[in-house]
Structures are given as structure tokens and as C-alpha cells.
Design an enzyme around this catalytic site. Structure first.
Site, mmCIF file in Angstrom:
data_model
loop_
_atom_site.group_PDB
_atom_site.id
_atom_site.type_symbol
_atom_site.label_atom_id
_atom_site.label_comp_id
_atom_site.label_asym_id
_atom_site.label_seq_id
_atom_site.Cartn_x
_atom_site.Cartn_y
_atom_site.Cartn_z
ATOM 1 C CB VAL A 1 97.587 39.098 33.940
ATOM 2 C CG1 VAL A 1 97.691 37.580 33.843
ATOM 3 C CG2 VAL A 1 98.955 39.751 33.785
ATOM 4 C CG ASP B 1 96.786 38.011 55.627
ATOM 5 O OD1 ASP B 1 97.600 38.614 54.906
ATOM 6 O OD2 ASP B 1 95.665 38.455 55.911
ATOM 7 C CB ALA C 1 93.685 32.143 42.390
ATOM 8 C CE1 TYR D 1 97.849 46.398 42.193
ATOM 9 C CE2 TYR D 1 97.980 47.556 40.092
ATOM 10 C CZ TYR D 1 98.158 46.414 40.843
ATOM 11 O OH TYR D 1 98.662 45.277 40.248
HETATM 12 C C1 8X3 Z 1 97.816 44.893 36.668
HETATM 13 C C2 8X3 Z 1 97.962 45.797 35.509
HETATM 14 O O1 8X3 Z 1 97.083 47.806 34.248
HETATM 15 O O2 8X3 Z 1 95.470 46.515 35.474
HETATM 16 O O3 8X3 Z 1 98.754 45.131 37.652
HETATM 17 O O4 8X3 Z 1 96.998 47.920 36.654
HETATM 18 S S1 8X3 Z 1 96.820 47.057 35.501
#
Ligand code: 8X3
Length: 244
Positions: free
Chosen positions: A177, A56, A12, A144
Site C-alpha cells: 500500500v 501511544d 496518516a 515484521y
Molecule cells: C505491508 C506489506 O509486503 O510491504 O504490510 O510487507 S509488505
């Protein structure tokens, strides 16, 4: 055929868009992902010179089996995940562990599996999908963002390990994105996910695929180390100050 491109997280979003673009350009593909049905659909759509591996990236043994000893010219380490957007002390431990496993360990497993063959052939390109979140801090981006900062620094360090060889390493760092990214981050909360992109114009998966093609299509002596790509309608906005 221009070469063999392996793409993780290919079922995806950016992965699928990259697969389509490179296929169009005459590359053979090895599509890697967890969702067999979606990989198979993409494979059926593209038809020629496409193989799939239902793997995975956290599964080190399965990664080795799928990637080792394959004459891979380009590895697109695209598999990655964001889960949640909360203050760290309230974070679900399983969520942050999964981000670390996929975004860091998975990327390392795949890179480690393909490099010996690239080194033997003195040819290759590793594309690591980073994020603007690895560059700037934002509320709830704690783990993240840190995984993407890892990707950035690992990419730079890997360049040194490979210096003197015709093997390139590129870190692509996009801003927003519009893909399933937010739907996954907010665990299926469609309204919250749509809110991220509402009233603005986010990047499309195809925009990132085009950037990857530019990096790969440049002559071998040109290494794009780091490419930060933002939507025109999104910019980084400095510091937050708490006042009593
Ligand atoms: C995606 C960009 O700004 O949503 O990696 O973390 S953000």
C-alpha cells in the site's frame, strides 16, 4: 450517527483514509495517534463528531484512559510499524522491539480496553490490520512478518472467545500500500522508499478503507474473518532455493 469508530494510527495513511471514509458515511470518530498536530489537522478538516486522543498504543495506561468505558462500536487497530529490512542477525534490537511493542502489544492493549464495554452492550467490531507479510515469508521480513502472523492468529483465537456474542473480528491483510510505510521502514530514505512503488501500481490507503467499510457495513451476522488484498501488479512467488 451510525456509531462510534475508534481508529489507531489515525494521523496518516490507512488510518486517515479510514477516518475520512467513515466520517463521510456518518460515523462519529475517535482518532488515536502519537502526532498531535496531524491529528488536530485531520480533526479540523472533518469538523463534526470527531474527537482525538494523543496516545501511544504502547502506553497501556494512556490507552485505558482513552478507550475504556467509551461506547465504541468499531475499533480499527491500524497502528503498526515496519522498521528495517535486514537479515535478523544484523537487526537493530530497538527496531525489532518497537515492532513487537506497537504491532502486538499496542493492538492487545487497545482490544483489551474496548472489549468489556462491547461485551456489556453485546455489540462491536474489532478490525485488526494484518499484512500479506503475516502469510508469506520474504527476505528481511523476519520480525515484521512474525508480528503480522501474530495478528492473524490472535484474530482467529479472539473469534472463539467472542463466539455467541454479536461482536465481530476481522483481520485485513494487504500487500503493498503506497503510504509512509516504506519511508518509515527505511528511516527517511526517500529514494529507497520510492523504489518500492516505482513502475508499479500499489494499493492506495483508500482501497483498504473501502474494504474496512465493506466488512463493517455487512449485516451483523456476517463476519469477514480474513481479507487478503493484493495490488493486481503484485503476487506471491513461491520458494527460494540455494544451490551450491
Ligand atoms: C505491508 C506489506 O509486503 O510491504 O504490510 O510487507 S509488505
Amino acid at each position: 450517527m451510525k456509531g462510534l469508530v475508534a481508529i489507531t494510527g489515525a494521523s496518516a495513511g490507512i488510518g486517515a483514509a479510514t477516518a475520512k471514509l467513515f466520517h463521510q458515511q456518518g460515523y462519529a470518530l475517535l482518532l488515536i495517534g502519537r502526532r498531535a498536530d496531524r491529528l488536530q489537522d485531520l480533526c479540523n478538516e472533518l469538523q463534526n463528531d470527531v474527537k482525538i486522543a494523543v496516545v501511544d498504543v504502547n502506553d497501556r495506561k494512556a490507552v485505558l484512559e482513552a478507550l475504556q468505558n467509551q461506547p465504541i462500536d468499531v475499533l480499527v487497530n491500524n497502528a503498526g510499524i515496519a522498521l528495517g529490512l535486514e537479515s535478523f542477525e544484523t537487526y537493530d534490537v530497538d527496531d525489532f522491539n518497537q515492532m513487537i511493542q506497537t504491532n502486538i502489544q499496542g493492538l492487545l492493549h487497545c482490544t483489551h480496553a474496548v472489549l468489556p464495554n462491547m461485551i456489556e452492550r453485546n455489540k462491536g467490531h474489532i478490525i485488526n490490520m494484518g499484512s500479506i507479510a503475516g502469510e508469506v515469508a520474504y527476505a528481511g521480513g523476519n520480525v515484521y512478518g512474525a508480528t503480522k502472523a501474530f495478528v492473524k492468529q490472535f484474530s482467529r483465537n479472539l473469534r472463539i472467545d467472542l463466539l455467541g456474542k454479536k461482536i465481530r473480528v476481522t483481520n485485513i491483510a494487504p500487500g503493498a500500500v503506497e503510504t509512509e510505510f516504506s519511508l518509515v521502514r527505511f528511516k527517511g530514505d526517500v529514494e529507497r522508499a520510492n523504489g518500492v512503488y516505482a513502475g508499479t501500481k500499489a494499493l492506495r490507503a483508500e482501497d483498504i478503507a473501502n474494504a474496512i467499510l465493506y466488512c463493517v457495513g455487512s449485516p451483523w451476522h456476517v463476519n469477514v474473518d480474513y481479507m487478503e488484498i493484493m495490488p493486481t501488479y503484485q503476487a506471491c512467488n513461491g520458494f527460494k532455493t540455494y544451490r551450491e
